[in-house]
Design a protein around this motif. Structure first.
Motif, PDB file in Angstrom:
ATOM      1  N   GLY A 178     -49.907  16.372 -57.181  1.00 55.14           N
ATOM      2  CA  GLY A 178     -50.468  17.132 -55.977  1.00 55.14           C
ATOM      3  C   GLY A 178     -51.414  16.328 -55.008  1.00 55.14           C
ATOM      4  N   ALA A 179     -51.942  15.228 -55.495  1.00 56.27           N
ATOM      5  CA  ALA A 179     -52.965  14.521 -55.006  1.00 56.27           C
ATOM      6  C   ALA A 179     -52.138  13.615 -53.867  1.00 56.27           C
ATOM      7  CB  ALA A 179     -53.617  13.431 -55.931  1.00 56.27           C
ATOM      8  N   VAL A 180     -51.083  13.235 -53.953  1.00 52.21           N
ATOM      9  CA  VAL A 180     -50.279  12.791 -52.774  1.00 52.21           C
ATOM     10  C   VAL A 180     -48.994  13.837 -52.367  1.00 52.21           C
ATOM     11  CG1 VAL A 180     -48.648  10.966 -51.986  1.00 52.21           C
ATOM     12  CG2 VAL A 180     -50.619  10.336 -53.536  1.00 52.21           C
ATOM     13  N   PRO A 181     -49.106  14.156 -51.231  1.00 52.48           N
ATOM     14  CA  PRO A 181     -48.342  15.249 -50.877  1.00 52.48           C
ATOM     15  C   PRO A 181     -46.711  14.922 -51.060  1.00 52.48           C
ATOM     16  CG  PRO A 181     -49.236  14.780 -48.953  1.00 52.48           C
ATOM     17  CD  PRO A 181     -49.949  13.861 -50.107  1.00 52.48           C
ATOM     18  N   GLN A 347     -54.733   4.507 -48.267  1.00 54.25           N
ATOM     19  CA  GLN A 347     -55.054   5.158 -46.932  1.00 54.25           C
ATOM     20  C   GLN A 347     -55.952   6.126 -47.068  1.00 54.25           C
ATOM     21  OE1 GLN A 347     -51.229   5.681 -45.223  1.00 54.25           O
ATOM     22  NE2 GLN A 347     -51.154   3.698 -44.567  1.00 54.25           N
ATOM     23  N   HIS A 348     -56.122   7.022 -47.985  1.00 47.72           N
ATOM     24  CA  HIS A 348     -56.764   8.333 -48.112  1.00 47.72           C
ATOM     25  C   HIS A 348     -57.791   8.155 -49.393  1.00 47.72           C
ATOM     26  CE1 HIS A 348     -53.507   9.795 -45.856  1.00 47.72           C
ATOM     27  NE2 HIS A 348     -53.854  10.872 -45.563  1.00 47.72           N
ATOM     28  N   ARG A 349     -57.916   6.843 -49.539  1.00 48.20           N
ATOM     29  CA  ARG A 349     -58.979   6.748 -50.677  1.00 48.20           C
ATOM     30  C   ARG A 349     -59.119   7.420 -52.182  1.00 48.20           C
ATOM     31  NH1 ARG A 349     -64.352   5.768 -46.543  1.00 48.20           N
ATOM     32  NH2 ARG A 349     -63.169   4.337 -45.037  1.00 48.20           N
ATOM     33  N   LEU A 350     -57.849   7.583 -52.338  1.00 53.30           N
ATOM     34  CA  LEU A 350     -57.667   8.676 -53.739  1.00 53.30           C
ATOM     35  C   LEU A 350     -58.043   7.835 -54.912  1.00 53.30           C
ATOM     36  CD1 LEU A 350     -54.400  10.382 -52.858  1.00 53.30           C
ATOM     37  CD2 LEU A 350     -56.610  11.020 -52.457  1.00 53.30           C
ATOM     38  N   LEU A 351     -57.964   6.436 -54.855  1.00 49.32           N
ATOM     39  CA  LEU A 351     -58.263   5.722 -55.964  1.00 49.32           C
ATOM     40  C   LEU A 351     -59.723   4.819 -56.033  1.00 49.32           C
ATOM     41  CD1 LEU A 351     -54.638   4.262 -56.567  1.00 49.32           C
ATOM     42  CD2 LEU A 351     -55.647   6.484 -57.325  1.00 49.32           C
ATOM     43  N   ARG A 352     -60.432   5.304 -55.088  1.00 49.28           N
ATOM     44  CA  ARG A 352     -61.642   4.721 -54.836  1.00 49.28           C
ATOM     45  C   ARG A 352     -62.564   5.528 -55.769  1.00 49.28           C
ATOM     46  NH1 ARG A 352     -62.375   2.327 -48.759  1.00 49.28           N
ATOM     47  NH2 ARG A 352     -60.045   1.659 -48.609  1.00 49.28           N
ATOM     48  N   TYR A 354     -67.227   5.473 -56.922  1.00 49.83           N
ATOM     49  CA  TYR A 354     -68.389   4.479 -56.694  1.00 49.83           C
ATOM     50  C   TYR A 354     -69.558   4.999 -57.647  1.00 49.83           C
ATOM     51  CZ  TYR A 354     -66.680   3.820 -51.969  1.00 49.83           C
ATOM     52  OH  TYR A 354     -65.644   3.451 -50.835  1.00 49.83           O
ATOM     53  N   ALA A 355     -70.081   3.955 -58.146  1.00 52.16           N
ATOM     54  CA  ALA A 355     -70.812   4.287 -59.333  1.00 52.16           C
ATOM     55  C   ALA A 355     -72.054   5.484 -59.128  1.00 52.16           C
ATOM     56  CB  ALA A 355     -71.889   2.941 -59.900  1.00 52.16           C
ATOM     57  N   GLY A 356     -71.998   6.414 -59.941  1.00 52.20           N
ATOM     58  CA  GLY A 356     -73.138   7.308 -59.431  1.00 52.20           C
ATOM     59  C   GLY A 356     -72.864   8.300 -58.414  1.00 52.20           C
ATOM     60  N   GLY A 357     -71.635   8.339 -57.810  1.00 55.77           N
ATOM     61  CA  GLY A 357     -71.337   9.287 -56.774  1.00 55.77           C
ATOM     62  C   GLY A 357     -69.688   9.715 -56.713  1.00 55.77           C
ATOM     63  N   ALA A 358     -69.398  10.456 -55.873  1.00 57.78           N
ATOM     64  CA  ALA A 358     -67.934  10.721 -55.597  1.00 57.78           C
ATOM     65  C   ALA A 358     -67.308   9.875 -54.866  1.00 57.78           C
ATOM     66  CB  ALA A 358     -67.965  12.227 -54.887  1.00 57.78           C
ATOM     67  N   ALA A 359     -66.016   9.763 -54.965  1.00 61.09           N
ATOM     68  CA  ALA A 359     -64.962   9.002 -54.229  1.00 61.09           C
ATOM     69  C   ALA A 359     -65.274   9.106 -52.933  1.00 61.09           C
ATOM     70  CB  ALA A 359     -63.621   9.147 -54.382  1.00 61.09           C
TER      71      ALA A 359
END
Length: 359
Positions: A178-181, A347-352, A354-359
Motif C-alpha cells: 500500500g506504499a503506492v496507491p 516523486q513521493h520520496r518513498l525510497l529515500r 538518510y543516515a541517522g534520520g527518517a526519509a
C-alpha cells in the motif's frame, strides 16, 4: 546460482496490528517450450533463469516490506533451484517467510489454476507471474481482483513485459504494502470473452478462428489458416497474431476498443501485411477487411468447422453446427505498471533514506 537474500532494513514496514503482507509467485516450468521452437527460431527460456528471477523478485519484495512469499511448486526443475539459492533446508517451508504451496503437482495447466486459487484464498496482495501469454491467461481466469505483475518467459509475449525481476519485485512490493496507491500503479486490462455452445473462455490478447481441424500441438504458426482474428490491443512492434492487427491499425491497451480482422488467402485479396507472428517467423497475411471491436457488442460466427485459438494456442474444436460469440470486456485483470509505480515512489520520496534520520 548465487543471490544476496539478507536485508538489514526495509523501505516499508506494515503496522504490527495489520495482517502480514504476502505476495504469490507463479513460474510456469513449461513456458517457452512449445512447437514454435521447431517451426521458427524461438529461443528456449531455461528454468534455471526462471529460478534466478524468482530469487531476484523476492529480494525486491523483501526490500519493499513484504513479509511472506508463496510459491507455486513443480517437480523440481524450478523449485529445487530456488530451495538451494535461498538456503532452505529440507522440503518443508511451513512457517517460513518463503514457502511453497502444499498442492498436488500434475505438470499441466491445472497447476497454475490451482496455485492461483490457493494464493488468492491465502490473501495475497499481488501475484508475480513468470510465463507467456498462455500462462497469464490461466492466472487471469482465477485471480479475480488480485493484481498481477506480468513477466515474460514464454514464446509469444504480447501481454507480459521483459523486465528485470528485482525491479519488478520492488514494484509489486510497493503496491502490495500500500506504499503506492492502486490508482497510481495499477492498470485495468481488456479481455475477450469467447462463448462456443456450452463453453465459456477468455483471451487476454487475441482470439482467432483457424482452419485447423484439430487442436493438435496447440500453437498457431501457419498464418494461412487464420480466418478471423480478434484482438484486445495490437502493437505495431508486437509479436504473435496480434501483430497482424498492429500493422493495420495499432490499438493501445488503454484504448476503449479492440479490432476484428477478417483474413483471406493472399491470392484472394490485394491487401496484405507482413507481421512477425513468432520469433524468427515473418508471414505475409491477406486481409479482407477490419473494424473496431466495441465493448460488449458480440460478434457471432456460425456454420464454421475448425478451431478457436486463444492467445495463440488452439483450445476449442468446432463443427458446422457450433455458434461462436466473441465480445470485448473492458473489465479484465489488473496489472502492476512497474514504471508508473516506481515513478510515483520517486516523486513521493518513498525510497529515500538518510543516515541517522527518517526519509
Amino acid at each position: 546460482m548465487r543471490a544476496q537474500t539478507s536485508f538489514r532494513s526495509r523501505i516499508v514496514v506494515s503496522p504490527s496490528s495489520s495482517p502480514p503482507v504476502s505476495v504469490g509467485i507463479i513460474a510456469n516450468p513449461a513456458s517457452g517450450r512449445d512447437i514454435r521452437r521447431l517451426t521458427s527460431r524461438a529461443s528456449v527460456f531455461p528454468n534455471a533463469e526462471k529460478a534466478s528471477m524468482i530469487v531476484r523478485a523476492i529480494a525486491g519484495l523483501e526490500a519493499a516490506g513484504v513479509e511472506h512469499v508463496l510459491l507455486m511448486p513443480d517437480k523440481g526443475s524450478i523449485s529445487g533451484l530456488v530451495y538451494r539459492a535461498l538456503g532452505l533446508d529440507g522440503r518443508s517451508t511451513e512457517g517460513r517467510r518463503v514457502r511453497f504451496i502444499d498442492m498436488t503437482v500434475s505438470e499441466s495447466i491445472d497447476d497454475t489454476l490451482h496455485a492461483t486459487e490457493a494464493m488468492c484464498a491465502a490473501g495475497v496482495s499481488a501475484i508475480i507471474v513468470l510465463g507467456g501469454d498462455g500462462t497469464h491467461r490461466a492466472v487471469a481466469k482465477r485471480c479475480g481482483q488480485v493484481p498481477l505483475l506480468a513477466l515474460s518467459t514464454g514464446t509469444n509475449n504480447a501481454f507480459p513485459e521483459m523486465r528485470e525481476a528485482t525491479v519488478a519485485g520492488l514494484a509489486a512490493g510497493l503496491i502490495a504494502t500500500g506504499a503506492v496507491p492502486a490508482a497510481a500503479g495499477l492498470r485495468r486490462n481488456k479481455l475477450l470473452r469467447v462463448r462456443c455452445d456450452d463453453r465459456d473462455d477468455i483471451a487476454l490478447v487475441d482470439a482467432c478462428f483457424t482452419g485447423h481441424e484439430y487442436v493438435g500441438s496447440r500453437a498457431v504458426w501457419d498464418s494461412a489458416l487464420v480466418e478471423e482474428l480478434f484482438v484486445t490491443f495490437a502493437a505495431a512492434d508486437g509479436i504473435g497474431l496480434s501483430a497482424i492487427a498492429g500493422q493495420l491499425e495499432p490499438v493501445t491497451r488503454a484504448a476503449a476498443h479492440g479490432l476484428h480482422v477478417r483474413c483471406a488467402p493472399t491470392g484472394d485479396t490485394p491487401r496484405r501485411v507482413h507481421a512477425a507472428i513468432a520469433p524468427g517467423l515473418v508471414a505475409e497475411v491477406g486481409v479482407r477487411d477490419y473494424a473496431h471491436l466495441s465493448p460488449h457488442e458480440p460478434v457471432v460466427l456460425t456454420g464454421r468447422s475448425g478451431t478457436i485459438a486463444l492467445d495463440g494456442e488452439r483450445e476449442i474444436e468446432l463443427h458446422t453446427g457450433s455458434r461462436i460469440e466473441i465480445s470485448l470486456d473492458p473489465n479484465g485483470p489488473q496489472t502492476i505498471d512497474v514504471a508508473a509505480t516506481l515513478t510515483h515512489a520517486a516523486q513521493h520520496r518513498l525510497l529515500r533514506h538518510y543516515a541517522g534520520g527518517a526519509a
